[in-house]
Design a protein around this motif. Structure first.
Motif, PDB file in Angstrom:
ATOM      1  N   ILE A 194      38.559 -54.501   5.462  1.00 58.01           N
ATOM      2  CA  ILE A 194      39.610 -53.901   5.665  1.00 58.01           C
ATOM      3  C   ILE A 194      40.768 -54.381   6.484  1.00 58.01           C
ATOM      4  CG2 ILE A 194      39.812 -52.001   7.388  1.00 58.01           C
ATOM      5  CD1 ILE A 194      37.217 -50.636   6.778  1.00 58.01           C
ATOM      6  N   VAL A 195      42.129 -54.240   6.288  1.00 55.85           N
ATOM      7  CA  VAL A 195      42.707 -54.667   6.996  1.00 55.85           C
ATOM      8  C   VAL A 195      42.469 -54.699   8.663  1.00 55.85           C
ATOM      9  CG1 VAL A 195      44.655 -55.825   6.987  1.00 55.85           C
ATOM     10  CG2 VAL A 195      43.381 -56.435   4.673  1.00 55.85           C
ATOM     11  N   ASP A 196      43.070 -54.984   9.069  1.00 53.04           N
ATOM     12  CA  ASP A 196      44.038 -54.589  10.297  1.00 53.04           C
ATOM     13  C   ASP A 196      45.379 -54.679  10.592  1.00 53.04           C
ATOM     14  OD1 ASP A 196      44.262 -53.787  12.965  1.00 53.04           O
ATOM     15  OD2 ASP A 196      42.851 -55.226  14.277  1.00 53.04           O
ATOM     16  N   PRO A 197      46.034 -53.820  10.154  1.00 54.54           N
ATOM     17  CA  PRO A 197      47.427 -53.140  10.508  1.00 54.54           C
ATOM     18  C   PRO A 197      48.076 -54.008  11.643  1.00 54.54           C
ATOM     19  CG  PRO A 197      46.389 -51.633  11.175  1.00 54.54           C
ATOM     20  CD  PRO A 197      44.802 -52.447  11.144  1.00 54.54           C
ATOM     21  N   ASP A 198      47.436 -53.954  13.559  1.00 57.35           N
ATOM     22  CA  ASP A 198      48.275 -54.492  14.021  1.00 57.35           C
ATOM     23  C   ASP A 198      46.598 -55.518  14.949  1.00 57.35           C
ATOM     24  OD1 ASP A 198      49.380 -55.181  17.013  1.00 57.35           O
ATOM     25  OD2 ASP A 198      49.482 -53.286  16.443  1.00 57.35           O
ATOM     26  N   PRO A 199      46.548 -56.713  14.615  1.00 62.91           N
ATOM     27  CA  PRO A 199      46.056 -57.411  15.066  1.00 62.91           C
ATOM     28  C   PRO A 199      45.890 -57.749  16.869  1.00 62.91           C
ATOM     29  CG  PRO A 199      46.718 -58.771  13.585  1.00 62.91           C
ATOM     30  CD  PRO A 199      47.495 -57.299  13.303  1.00 62.91           C
ATOM     31  N   THR A 200      47.029 -57.798  17.573  1.00 62.14           N
ATOM     32  CA  THR A 200      47.458 -58.157  18.512  1.00 62.14           C
ATOM     33  C   THR A 200      47.149 -56.788  19.545  1.00 62.14           C
ATOM     34  OG1 THR A 200      49.754 -56.100  18.562  1.00 62.14           O
ATOM     35  CG2 THR A 200      50.269 -58.663  17.734  1.00 62.14           C
ATOM     36  N   ASP A 201      46.169 -55.983  18.740  1.00 58.47           N
ATOM     37  CA  ASP A 201      45.266 -54.715  19.947  1.00 58.47           C
ATOM     38  C   ASP A 201      44.104 -54.572  20.057  1.00 58.47           C
ATOM     39  OD1 ASP A 201      45.080 -53.614  18.407  1.00 58.47           O
ATOM     40  OD2 ASP A 201      46.642 -52.057  18.359  1.00 58.47           O
ATOM     41  N   THR A 202      43.423 -53.768  20.978  1.00 60.62           N
ATOM     42  CA  THR A 202      42.408 -54.144  20.360  1.00 60.62           C
ATOM     43  C   THR A 202      41.297 -52.954  20.231  1.00 60.62           C
ATOM     44  OG1 THR A 202      42.038 -52.730  22.923  1.00 60.62           O
ATOM     45  CG2 THR A 202      42.161 -55.081  22.971  1.00 60.62           C
ATOM     46  N   ILE A 203      42.815 -51.853  18.654  1.00 66.13           N
ATOM     47  CA  ILE A 203      41.622 -51.265  18.284  1.00 66.13           C
ATOM     48  C   ILE A 203      41.057 -51.249  16.582  1.00 66.13           C
ATOM     49  CG2 ILE A 203      42.910 -49.050  16.972  1.00 66.13           C
ATOM     50  CD1 ILE A 203      45.124 -48.498  19.277  1.00 66.13           C
ATOM     51  N   PRO A 204      39.861 -51.091  16.486  1.00 69.22           N
ATOM     52  CA  PRO A 204      38.962 -51.604  15.067  1.00 69.22           C
ATOM     53  C   PRO A 204      39.945 -51.603  13.952  1.00 69.22           C
ATOM     54  CG  PRO A 204      37.586 -50.461  16.920  1.00 69.22           C
ATOM     55  CD  PRO A 204      39.000 -49.980  17.236  1.00 69.22           C
ATOM     56  N   ALA A 205      40.243 -52.164  13.012  1.00 69.78           N
ATOM     57  CA  ALA A 205      41.317 -51.836  12.103  1.00 69.78           C
ATOM     58  C   ALA A 205      40.709 -50.196  11.322  1.00 69.78           C
ATOM     59  CB  ALA A 205      40.464 -52.662  11.068  1.00 69.78           C
ATOM     60  N   GLY A 206      39.494 -50.203  11.446  1.00 68.42           N
ATOM     61  CA  GLY A 206      39.485 -48.512  10.350  1.00 68.42           C
ATOM     62  C   GLY A 206      39.724 -47.232  11.252  1.00 68.42           C
ATOM     63  N   LYS A 207      40.161 -48.026  12.896  1.00 66.78           N
ATOM     64  CA  LYS A 207      40.249 -46.446  13.318  1.00 66.78           C
ATOM     65  C   LYS A 207      42.480 -45.972  13.327  1.00 66.78           C
ATOM     66  CE  LYS A 207      36.177 -46.080  15.354  1.00 66.78           C
ATOM     67  NZ  LYS A 207      34.708 -45.362  14.900  1.00 66.78           N
ATOM     68  N   TYR A 208      42.184 -47.143  13.012  1.00 67.66           N
ATOM     69  CA  TYR A 208      43.959 -45.925  12.551  1.00 67.66           C
ATOM     70  C   TYR A 208      44.311 -44.972  11.468  1.00 67.66           C
ATOM     71  CZ  TYR A 208      45.434 -50.603  14.588  1.00 67.66           C
ATOM     72  OH  TYR A 208      45.076 -51.571  15.693  1.00 67.66           O
ATOM     73  N   GLY A 209      45.200 -43.776  12.499  1.00 59.33           N
ATOM     74  CA  GLY A 209      45.371 -42.930  11.175  1.00 59.33           C
ATOM     75  C   GLY A 209      45.547 -43.230  10.124  1.00 59.33           C
ATOM     76  N   ILE A 210      45.520 -42.397   9.361  1.00 63.29           N
ATOM     77  CA  ILE A 210      45.787 -42.809   7.647  1.00 63.29           C
ATOM     78  C   ILE A 210      46.933 -42.331   7.025  1.00 63.29           C
ATOM     79  CG2 ILE A 210      45.037 -40.626   6.818  1.00 63.29           C
ATOM     80  CD1 ILE A 210      43.839 -41.365   3.555  1.00 63.29           C
ATOM     81  N   ASN A 211      47.911 -41.780   8.078  1.00 68.44           N
ATOM     82  CA  ASN A 211      49.750 -41.706   7.721  1.00 68.44           C
ATOM     83  C   ASN A 211      50.517 -42.496   8.246  1.00 68.44           C
ATOM     84  OD1 ASN A 211      49.570 -39.799   6.110  1.00 68.44           O
ATOM     85  ND2 ASN A 211      49.386 -37.994   7.862  1.00 68.44           N
ATOM     86  N   SER A 212      49.309 -42.939   9.383  1.00 65.76           N
ATOM     87  CA  SER A 212      50.610 -44.442  10.658  1.00 65.76           C
ATOM     88  C   SER A 212      49.806 -46.349  10.548  1.00 65.76           C
ATOM     89  CB  SER A 212      50.055 -43.779  11.546  1.00 65.76           C
ATOM     90  OG  SER A 212      49.165 -44.208  11.839  1.00 65.76           O
ATOM     91  N   SER A 213      49.391 -46.588   8.763  1.00 68.69           N
ATOM     92  CA  SER A 213      48.961 -47.874   9.325  1.00 68.69           C
ATOM     93  C   SER A 213      48.997 -48.393   7.735  1.00 68.69           C
ATOM     94  CB  SER A 213      47.337 -48.283   9.315  1.00 68.69           C
ATOM     95  OG  SER A 213      46.921 -47.219   8.893  1.00 68.69           O
ATOM     96  N   ASN A 214      49.147 -47.439   6.602  1.00 72.64           N
ATOM     97  CA  ASN A 214      49.506 -48.251   5.344  1.00 72.64           C
ATOM     98  C   ASN A 214      50.367 -49.402   4.979  1.00 72.64           C
ATOM     99  OD1 ASN A 214      50.641 -48.563   2.279  1.00 72.64           O
ATOM    100  ND2 ASN A 214      48.849 -46.740   1.911  1.00 72.64           N
ATOM    101  N   LEU A 215      50.132 -50.701   4.848  1.00 71.58           N
ATOM    102  CA  LEU A 215      50.535 -52.089   5.180  1.00 71.58           C
ATOM    103  C   LEU A 215      51.715 -51.365   3.968  1.00 71.58           C
ATOM    104  CD1 LEU A 215      47.624 -53.970   5.298  1.00 71.58           C
ATOM    105  CD2 LEU A 215      49.439 -53.233   7.032  1.00 71.58           C
ATOM    106  N   GLU A 216      52.196 -50.856   2.673  1.00 68.21           N
ATOM    107  CA  GLU A 216      52.286 -50.877   1.749  1.00 68.21           C
ATOM    108  C   GLU A 216      53.879 -50.708   2.838  1.00 68.21           C
ATOM    109  OE1 GLU A 216      51.955 -49.513  -2.053  1.00 68.21           O
ATOM    110  OE2 GLU A 216      50.247 -50.852  -2.703  1.00 68.21           O
ATOM    111  N   THR A 217      53.466 -49.261   3.277  1.00 64.18           N
ATOM    112  CA  THR A 217      54.882 -48.202   4.062  1.00 64.18           C
ATOM    113  C   THR A 217      55.297 -49.055   5.063  1.00 64.18           C
ATOM    114  OG1 THR A 217      52.832 -45.989   3.142  1.00 64.18           O
ATOM    115  CG2 THR A 217      55.261 -45.804   4.991  1.00 64.18           C
ATOM    116  N   ALA A 218      54.835 -49.657   5.370  1.00 61.43           N
ATOM    117  CA  ALA A 218      55.412 -50.854   6.921  1.00 61.43           C
ATOM    118  C   ALA A 218      55.900 -51.752   5.448  1.00 61.43           C
ATOM    119  CB  ALA A 218      53.744 -51.445   6.492  1.00 61.43           C
TER     120      ALA A 218
END
Length: 216
Positions: A48-72
């Motif tokens: 699981i790739v952490d989309p935002d390693p700058t915060d303390t939120i675990p990689a798997g805790k982001y919402g599915i609609n707000s963390s897709n790397l292709e969409t980003a």
């Protein structure tokens, strides 16, 4: 009589050895299964790739609609193209080069639009911030100014698109699609006199939900 006793003892010994072998094989199989499951679980966790390693939120805790790397990446390329001149002149500060997004099908055509939220002094003022709605390929549908977060998505529609409730100028505004786009300045739209229901989807709700911030 002695021969019969010896035969009985032999049979009991063979039975005991057979049962012990089956038990050992069963235990080994269970241990192998456990190790395999643990290994797969560990590998899955590591993948699981952490989309935002700058915060303390675990990689798997982001919402599915707000963390897709292709969409980003689609959003990133669109913003880089829109603001290429100011980016080349270093007009946009680093803090303002951040964005969040939320994917949602606003017109029920089976394709999710991308609601994009910006931040920082370049994009935000006292009335709100700049936001975008893009199609799933990154083309601009609407650019909002003076829009605050979150964006509430209503069940009612206008011209086939869901109405939005956007806070602007400290008031919730009803923002309706006109057949081509949503109006760009929510502050000029009718005020919503009631609080949007808790059951309605809230996009770009980063103050209450784990959102990944990306850079462009």
């Amino acid at each position: 009589m002695t021969k019969q006793i010896l035969t009985l003892v032999l049979l009991l010994s063979l039975t005991f050895i057979s049962c012990k072998k089956e038990t050992t094989e069963s235990q080994n199989k269970t241990n192998t299964t456990t190790v395999t499951k643990d290994t797969l679980s560990a590998k899955l966790k590591d993948s699981i790739v952490d989309p935002d390693p700058t915060d303390t939120i675990p990689a798997g805790k982001y919402g599915i609609n707000s963390s897709n790397l292709e969409t980003a990446n689609i959003v990133r390329l669109t913003l880089q193209n829109i603001y290429k001149d100011d980016l080349s002149k270093n007009v946009i500060d680093d803090y303002s080069k951040r964005f969040i997004f939320f994917e949602y099908d606003l017109n029920d055509d089976g394709k999710k639009e991308i609601l994009v939220g910006l931040t920082g002094p370049y994009f935000c003022g006292s009335g709100g911030c700049t936001q975008y709605i893009l199609d799933n390929q990154g083309a601009i549908i609407t650019k909002f100014t003076v829009a605050n977060y979150p964006v509430v998505i209503d069940t009612d529609k206008s011209s086939g698109w869901k109405n939005l409730f956007i806070q602007s100028g400290h008031k919730n505004r009803i923002v309706k699609f006109d057949g081509k786009k949503y109006p760009s300045n929510p502050s000029l739209q009718p005020e919503l006199k009631v609080t949007p229901g808790d059951d309605l989807p809230r996009a770009l709700n980063f103050t209450n939900e784990p959102y990944a911030w990306f850079k462009f």
